[in-house]
Motif scaffolding. Structure first.
Motif, PDB file in Angstrom:
ATOM      1  N   ILE A  35       7.993  -7.452   8.577  1.00  0.00           N
ATOM      2  CA  ILE A  35       9.118  -6.803   7.912  1.00  0.00           C
ATOM      3  C   ILE A  35       8.563  -5.812   6.899  1.00  0.00           C
ATOM      4  O   ILE A  35       7.650  -6.139   6.134  1.00  0.00           O
ATOM      5  N   ILE A  36       9.127  -4.616   6.888  1.00  0.00           N
ATOM      6  CA  ILE A  36       8.713  -3.579   5.949  1.00  0.00           C
ATOM      7  C   ILE A  36       9.763  -3.427   4.846  1.00  0.00           C
ATOM      8  O   ILE A  36      10.948  -3.268   5.130  1.00  0.00           O
ATOM      9  N   ASN A  37       9.303  -3.496   3.604  1.00  0.00           N
ATOM     10  CA  ASN A  37      10.125  -3.213   2.426  1.00  0.00           C
ATOM     11  C   ASN A  37       9.531  -2.028   1.681  1.00  0.00           C
ATOM     12  O   ASN A  37       8.435  -1.569   2.016  1.00  0.00           O
ATOM     13  N   TYR A  38      10.253  -1.556   0.685  1.00  0.00           N
ATOM     14  CA  TYR A  38       9.790  -0.405  -0.099  1.00  0.00           C
ATOM     15  C   TYR A  38       9.822  -0.765  -1.578  1.00  0.00           C
ATOM     16  O   TYR A  38      10.819  -1.293  -2.070  1.00  0.00           O
ATOM     17  N   LYS A  39       8.728  -0.493  -2.251  1.00  0.00           N
ATOM     18  CA  LYS A  39       8.606  -0.872  -3.655  1.00  0.00           C
ATOM     19  C   LYS A  39       9.298   0.145  -4.560  1.00  0.00           C
ATOM     20  O   LYS A  39       9.051   1.347  -4.467  1.00  0.00           O
ATOM     21  N   THR A  40      10.164  -0.353  -5.422  1.00  0.00           N
ATOM     22  CA  THR A  40      10.758   0.444  -6.486  1.00  0.00           C
ATOM     23  C   THR A  40      10.173  -0.036  -7.803  1.00  0.00           C
ATOM     24  O   THR A  40      10.126  -1.244  -8.049  1.00  0.00           O
ATOM     25  N   GLU A  41       9.721   0.879  -8.631  1.00  0.00           N
ATOM     26  CA  GLU A  41       9.177   0.488  -9.930  1.00  0.00           C
ATOM     27  C   GLU A  41      10.259  -0.213 -10.746  1.00  0.00           C
ATOM     28  O   GLU A  41      11.437   0.168 -10.701  1.00  0.00           O
ATOM     29  N   ALA A  42       9.859  -1.232 -11.489  1.00  0.00           N
ATOM     30  CA  ALA A  42      10.817  -2.084 -12.201  1.00  0.00           C
ATOM     31  C   ALA A  42      11.690  -1.281 -13.162  1.00  0.00           C
ATOM     32  O   ALA A  42      12.901  -1.517 -13.254  1.00  0.00           O
ATOM     33  N   ASN A  43      11.094  -0.323 -13.888  1.00  0.00           N
ATOM     34  CA  ASN A  43      11.886   0.439 -14.859  1.00  0.00           C
ATOM     35  C   ASN A  43      12.970   1.260 -14.175  1.00  0.00           C
ATOM     36  O   ASN A  43      14.099   1.381 -14.681  1.00  0.00           O
ATOM     37  N   ILE A  44      12.667   1.803 -13.008  1.00  0.00           N
ATOM     38  CA  ILE A  44      13.665   2.568 -12.260  1.00  0.00           C
ATOM     39  C   ILE A  44      14.736   1.637 -11.709  1.00  0.00           C
ATOM     40  O   ILE A  44      15.940   1.935 -11.768  1.00  0.00           O
ATOM     41  N   PHE A  45      14.316   0.493 -11.173  1.00  0.00           N
ATOM     42  CA  PHE A  45      15.246  -0.492 -10.624  1.00  0.00           C
ATOM     43  C   PHE A  45      16.281  -0.898 -11.673  1.00  0.00           C
ATOM     44  O   PHE A  45      17.494  -0.827 -11.432  1.00  0.00           O
ATOM     45  N   GLU A 103       0.852  -1.185   0.000  1.00  0.00           N
ATOM     46  CA  GLU A 103       0.000   0.000   0.000  1.00  0.00           C
ATOM     47  C   GLU A 103       0.887   1.235   0.000  1.00  0.00           C
ATOM     48  O   GLU A 103       1.784   1.356   0.840  1.00  0.00           O
ATOM     49  N   ASN A 104       0.644   2.133  -0.961  1.00  0.00           N
ATOM     50  CA  ASN A 104       1.443   3.369  -1.075  1.00  0.00           C
ATOM     51  C   ASN A 104       2.934   3.076  -1.154  1.00  0.00           C
ATOM     52  O   ASN A 104       3.759   3.756  -0.536  1.00  0.00           O
ATOM     53  N   LYS A 105       3.264   2.022  -1.910  1.00  0.00           N
ATOM     54  CA  LYS A 105       4.646   1.613  -2.159  1.00  0.00           C
ATOM     55  C   LYS A 105       5.371   1.099  -0.911  1.00  0.00           C
ATOM     56  O   LYS A 105       6.598   0.967  -0.911  1.00  0.00           O
ATOM     57  N   ILE A 106       4.617   0.813   0.142  1.00  0.00           N
ATOM     58  CA  ILE A 106       5.192   0.171   1.332  1.00  0.00           C
ATOM     59  C   ILE A 106       4.742  -1.286   1.341  1.00  0.00           C
ATOM     60  O   ILE A 106       3.543  -1.575   1.346  1.00  0.00           O
ATOM     61  N   ILE A 107       5.708  -2.179   1.288  1.00  0.00           N
ATOM     62  CA  ILE A 107       5.428  -3.619   1.256  1.00  0.00           C
ATOM     63  C   ILE A 107       5.578  -4.171   2.660  1.00  0.00           C
ATOM     64  O   ILE A 107       6.589  -3.947   3.332  1.00  0.00           O
ATOM     65  N   LYS A 108       4.560  -4.889   3.086  1.00  0.00           N
ATOM     66  CA  LYS A 108       4.583  -5.470   4.426  1.00  0.00           C
ATOM     67  C   LYS A 108       4.516  -6.986   4.337  1.00  0.00           C
ATOM     68  O   LYS A 108       3.614  -7.537   3.721  1.00  0.00           O
ATOM     69  N   TYR A 109       5.493  -7.634   4.952  1.00  0.00           N
ATOM     70  CA  TYR A 109       5.496  -9.080   5.110  1.00  0.00           C
ATOM     71  C   TYR A 109       5.186  -9.403   6.572  1.00  0.00           C
ATOM     72  O   TYR A 109       5.691  -8.743   7.482  1.00  0.00           O
ATOM     73  N   ASN A 110       4.387 -10.415   6.770  1.00  0.00           N
ATOM     74  CA  ASN A 110       4.215 -10.987   8.101  1.00  0.00           C
ATOM     75  C   ASN A 110       4.667 -12.438   8.041  1.00  0.00           C
ATOM     76  O   ASN A 110       4.142 -13.223   7.259  1.00  0.00           O
ATOM     77  N   PHE A 111       5.661 -12.782   8.839  1.00  0.00           N
ATOM     78  CA  PHE A 111       6.188 -14.142   8.898  1.00  0.00           C
ATOM     79  C   PHE A 111       5.723 -14.785  10.198  1.00  0.00           C
ATOM     80  O   PHE A 111       5.796 -14.166  11.268  1.00  0.00           O
ATOM     81  N   PHE A 112       5.282 -16.030  10.115  1.00  0.00           N
ATOM     82  CA  PHE A 112       4.709 -16.643  11.300  1.00  0.00           C
ATOM     83  C   PHE A 112       4.793 -18.168  11.237  1.00  0.00           C
ATOM     84  O   PHE A 112       4.853 -18.767  10.169  1.00  0.00           O
TER      85      PHE A 112
END
Length: 231
Positions: free
Chosen positions: A181-191, A164-173
């Protein structure tokens, strides 16, 4: 940003999840097993040293592990008994502050997904490139920057994923741990644009699985992770 000092033990335990071993570890091992012998390797972020130990088992001459988390570095030191190993606490944004010789192989297993901005991403890439020998290999296992559908239910693999809003949230259990864990989305073309600035060859590798069966159908239908190499 996720504070791994608070979840170091739980994260270490999560590395024993089935998909971690049968997809993540297996894919990395299959690629490196005939390339790593006698090589000098940088493992960043090294976490609790799971892959640093693996690289020695595969024949690396020397492994240096770097992680931003003090607790992760402590765990890695406790779990690694191989000679010519060292672990350093450092932010990937500040690698230039360290006096390190160059490496034949650098592995970034879940690093670039922590870049909050294009500038942070490029700084990470530049710092890594500066530590890589001319004919060296950069191995990346990362949040899948090509993924656009975040509705898939991965709970059978002991994690969930949302964006959501380029913030990626993982829940491991599992029955022992539960952490986010929080990650941040980078658009593929920019990456890819940022990596192409520093590397001539970028290859996306098909994820491999040991003894594939129907259990992984959901995982491979909408892959949450991506495996690349850069030269």
């Amino acid at each position: 940003m996720t504070d791994y000092n608070n979840i170091s033990d739980e994260y270490d335990q999560s590395k024993q999840d089935r998909w971690r071993i049968e997809i993540e570890k297996y894919s990395i091992t299959e690629y490196l097993k005939d390339k790593i012998k006698g090589k000098r390797v940088l493992d960043i972020p090294c976490g609790s040293g799971v892959y640093s130990n693996l690289f020695y088992e595969l024949g690396a001459k020397e492994v240096v592990g770097i992680d931003i988390s003090e607790e992760m570095v402590k765990l890695a030191k406790q779990k690694t008994n191989y000679p010519n190993s060292s672990f350093i606490q450092c932010d990937a944004q500040k690698l230039n502050d360290l006096s390190l010789d160059k490496f034949d192989i650098i592995t970034c297993i879940f690093l670039f997904n922590y870049a909050k901005t294009e500038e942070e991403l490029e700084n990470m890439i530049k710092n890594i490139k500066n530590l890589l020998n001319e004919n060296g290999i950069l191995l990346i296992f990362n949040d899948n920057i090509l993924q656009s559908d975040y509705t898939t239910d991965y709970s059978r693999y002991n994690f969930t994923k949302s964006c959501e809003n380029k913030i990626i949230k993982y829940n491991f259990f599992n029955d022992v741990f539960n952490f986010d864990i929080i990650n941040y989305k980078t658009e593929a073309n920019i990456f890819f644009q940022k990596f192409q600035k520093y590397f001539k060859e970028i290859t996306i590798h098909k994820l491999k699985v040991k003894d594939k069966d129907e259990y992984y159908n959901v995982f491979f239908y909408n892959q949450p992770f991506i495996f690349l190499t850069c030269k």
